[in-house]
Write a protein that holds these residues in place. Structure first.
Motif, short mmCIF file in Angstrom:
data_model
loop_
_atom_site.label_atom_id
_atom_site.label_comp_id
_atom_site.label_asym_id
_atom_site.label_seq_id
_atom_site.Cartn_x
_atom_site.Cartn_y
_atom_site.Cartn_z
N LEU A 248 0.29 -1.16 -0.40
CA LEU A 248 -0.21 0.28 0.41
C LEU A 248 0.62 1.69 -0.09
O LEU A 248 0.57 2.19 0.69
N LEU B 194 1.75 -0.41 4.63
CA LEU B 194 1.91 1.05 4.89
C LEU B 194 2.39 1.96 5.18
O LEU B 194 3.39 1.77 6.13
N LEU C 203 -6.59 -3.31 3.41
CA LEU C 203 -7.57 -2.03 4.63
C LEU C 203 -8.62 -2.86 5.82
O LEU C 203 -8.54 -2.05 6.67
N ILE D 265 -10.83 2.77 -1.15
CA ILE D 265 -11.17 2.85 0.57
C ILE D 265 -11.92 3.88 0.96
O ILE D 265 -12.43 3.73 2.27
N PHE E 93 -2.46 5.90 2.04
CA PHE E 93 -2.49 4.76 1.16
C PHE E 93 -2.09 4.87 -0.03
O PHE E 93 -2.54 5.80 -0.96
#
Length: 444
Positions: free
Chosen positions: A68, A407, A434, A354, A419
Motif C-alpha cells: 500500500l 503501510l 484495508l 478506500i 494509502f
C-alpha cells in the motif's frame, strides 16, 4: 480491478507470512546494514525485498506483503511492469549513459515531448530532466529567479519539497527532515495554506490569509515564485479547500509572480487525473515531477511555459545523469502503460474502494478520510478533543505491518496513515489490506 493469483511477472498475488517477521535472512541483512549504513538512513519495514509485482512485495525469506506504499508513490504502474522491464532491457543493451549534455539522444527529447503533451500547461512548453524530486524543485526555483529577476520564494505550512539545503528551507516539518541540518537557504518564506479539517476555512478565506501574508511579509516586487503541492504529501495528504489554489494562482498572475506546482507525489495518474492541478482548475507556470515518472528509475522533470524555460542561458540547466537514457526509456513505457492499461480509471476505482471501506467501518477516532484517486489518507484524532493522535497512528501502522501489509504514515502531527497502492493492485488484495487497517484500529 481484477487480477489473476499469479501476476505476469510470476509473483503470486497473495499475502503470506512464511516465517516470523523479520525472517532469518532479513535479520542477517539488518546486521550487515547496521555495520555499513549510517543510522540516519532509517527503514519502515524490518524486511528486505527480493521481488515485487502487482500489489505484492516478496522478501528474501519468502514472505509476501500487500503493498500500500508503491515505494512512496513511485511504482504506480507496478514494480516490474512488463512494458517498463522490456524498455529498460532494450535500452541497457544499446547504451547506459553518454550524458545528454555531451552526446544527446532521442529518449530525452521524447520524454520532454510527452510531458509537454500531458502537462496542464497551455501553449508551447519546454522540459528539462533531472534525477530526483528535490533536484527538480531546486531547478524550478532557479528558472523562476532567472525569468523574473527576483529572489524570494514562498512556500506553505505543511509543505514538503525535499531534503537538499534549498528544499529543506521550503519544507515545513522539522523532524526528521530539518533537525540539526541548518542553516538553510535564504530568501525562502512560509505563509499559511489551506487545511480545511484543521482551520475550518473555505477556500476564499484561506486564500485571503495567504495572499495577505505574501503581500505583507515579502511583497510581489521581491517574489519570484510561489510553490505548492496541489495535494500536500508529507504534510498529511491535505486537499486544499475549493477555490484556494485558484485564488492564489490568479494573484500570482496578476502580480508577476510565477506559480510552481510541485506534482512530485501527486502527479502521473496517482490522483485519477494525470496531475492533481487538473482537479483544481489551475494552470501552473512551472511544474515539477518525479517519483512515478519512470517506474522506479531515477528521473525527474521541470516542465514550464517556453518563454520562461528558455530564459536560462545555455549550460545553466543540466547535470551528469539528468535524463539518463535507461530512465527515459522507462518513462516512455510508463506513459504507455498508463494510457493503454486505463490506469487513470483504476486510480479512481481505488479511491471509491478506500472511501467505501472506511465509511462502512466508522470509528470516532477517524477525523477525516481525504485525498483523490490512489492518494488517500485517514487522519486519526482524539474523539473527545479532535487533537491529533500520533500514538494511535503509530500503533495501527505497526500492527498492520506486522500482519503483512506495507503501510506508511505522514502528517505534520504524525497522525495520518496514507494509502499509495500501485494502480495495478488487485481489488481483493486492496480490500484485504484495508481490512487489516480496520482490524488494527479496533484492537488499538
Amino acid at each position: 480491478m481484477t487480477q489473476s493469483p499469479l501476476s505476469a511477472e510470476g509473483v503470486e498475488q497473495s499475502r503470506l507470512l512464511a516465517t516470523p517477521v523479520p525472517g532469518p535472512r532479513s535479520q542477517a541483512l539488518a546486521e550487515r546494514q547496521a555495520a555499513s549504513v549510517p543510522a540516519g538512513v532509517a527503514t519502515t519495514m524490518p524486511v528486505y525485498a527480493a521481488r515485487a509485482a502487482g500489489g505484492i512485495v516478496e522478501d528474501v525469506d519468502g514472505n509476501r506483503f500487500i503493498d500500500l506504499a508503491s515505494g512512496i508513490a513511485v511504482t504506480s504502474v507496478g514494480a516490474a511492469h512488463p512494458r517498463v522491464v522490456k524498455a529498460v532491457q532494450e535500452q541497457v543493451a544499446q547504451f547506459t549513459h553518454t550524458s545528454f549534455m555531451i552526446t544527446p539522444y532521442e529518449g530525452y527529447i521524447a520524454v520532454a515531448e510527452a510531458l509537454g503533451r500531458i502537462a496542464p500547461i497551455s501553449g508551447e512548453t519546454r522540459t528539462a530532466l533531472f534525477n530526483s524530486g528535490a533536484e527538480a524543485v531546486e531547478n524550478a526555483v532557479k528558472v523562476a529567479r532567472s525569468f523574473t529577476g527576483k529572489q524570494a520564494v514562498a512556500a506553505f505550512d505543511h509543505a514538503y519539497h525535499g531534503r537538499t539545503t534549498l528544499t529543506m528551507a521550503l519544507t515545513a516539518k522539522n523532524m526528521p527532515y530539518k533537525q540539526h541540518f541548518g542553516p538553510f537557504a535564504p530568501e525562502v518564506y512560509r505563509v499559511p495554506g489551506s487545511y480545511p479539517f484543521r482551520d475550518g476555512l473555505d477556500g476564499a478565506t484561506a486564500a485571503k490569509h495567504a495572499i495577505s501574508a505574501l503581500e505583507k511579509q515579502i511583497g510581489a516586487d521581491n517574489l519570484a515564485a510561489v510553490i505548492m503541492e496541489p495535494i500536500q504529501g508529507e504534510g498529511g495528504f491535505i486537499v486544499p479547500a475549493e477555490g484556494f489554489l485558484k485564488a492564489v494562482v490568479q494573484w500570482c498572475k496578476d502580480n508577476g509572480v510565477l506559480f510552481i506546482a510541485d506534482e512530485v507525489q501527486s502527479g502521473y495518474a496517482r490522483t485519477g487525473q494525470w496531475f492533481a492541478s487538473e482537479f483544481e482548475g489551475i494552470e501552473p507556470d512551472l511544474m515539477t515531477t518525479a517519483k512515478g515518472i519512470a517506474g522506479g528509475m531515477p528521473l525527474s522533470a521541470v516542465t514550464g511555459r517556453a518563454e520562461i524555460m528558455d530564459t536560462v542561458h545555455p549550460g545553466g540547466l543540466g547535470g551528469t545523469y539528468g535524463g539518463n537514457p535507461v530512465a527515459t526509456a522507462a518513462a516512455l513505457a510508463v506513459i504507455e502503460a498508463i494510457e493503454e492499461d486505463g490506469l487513470l480509471a483504476e486510480a479512481q476505482k481505488i479511491e471509491t474502494i478506500i472511501r467505501e471501506h472506511f465509511e462502512q467501518n466508522p470509528d470516532p477516532r477517524i477525523g477525516e478520510i481525504r485525498g483523490r484517486g490512489a492518494m488517500m489518507a485517514v487522519e486519526f484524532v482524539d474523539p473527545a478533543t479532535g487533537e491529533p493522535d500520533a500514538k494511535l497512528t503509530n500503533a495501527v501502522a505497526a500492527a498492520v505491518r506486522a500482519a503483512g501489509v506495507i503501510l506508511l504514515t505522514c502528517g505534520t502531527y504524525g497522525n495520518v496513515v496514507r494509502f499509495l497502492p500501485p494502480l495495478t493492485i488487485g481489488e481483493a488484495l486492496l480490500k484485504e489490506g484495508l481490512s487489516e487497517v480496520t482490524k488494527a484500529l479496533r484492537s488499538a
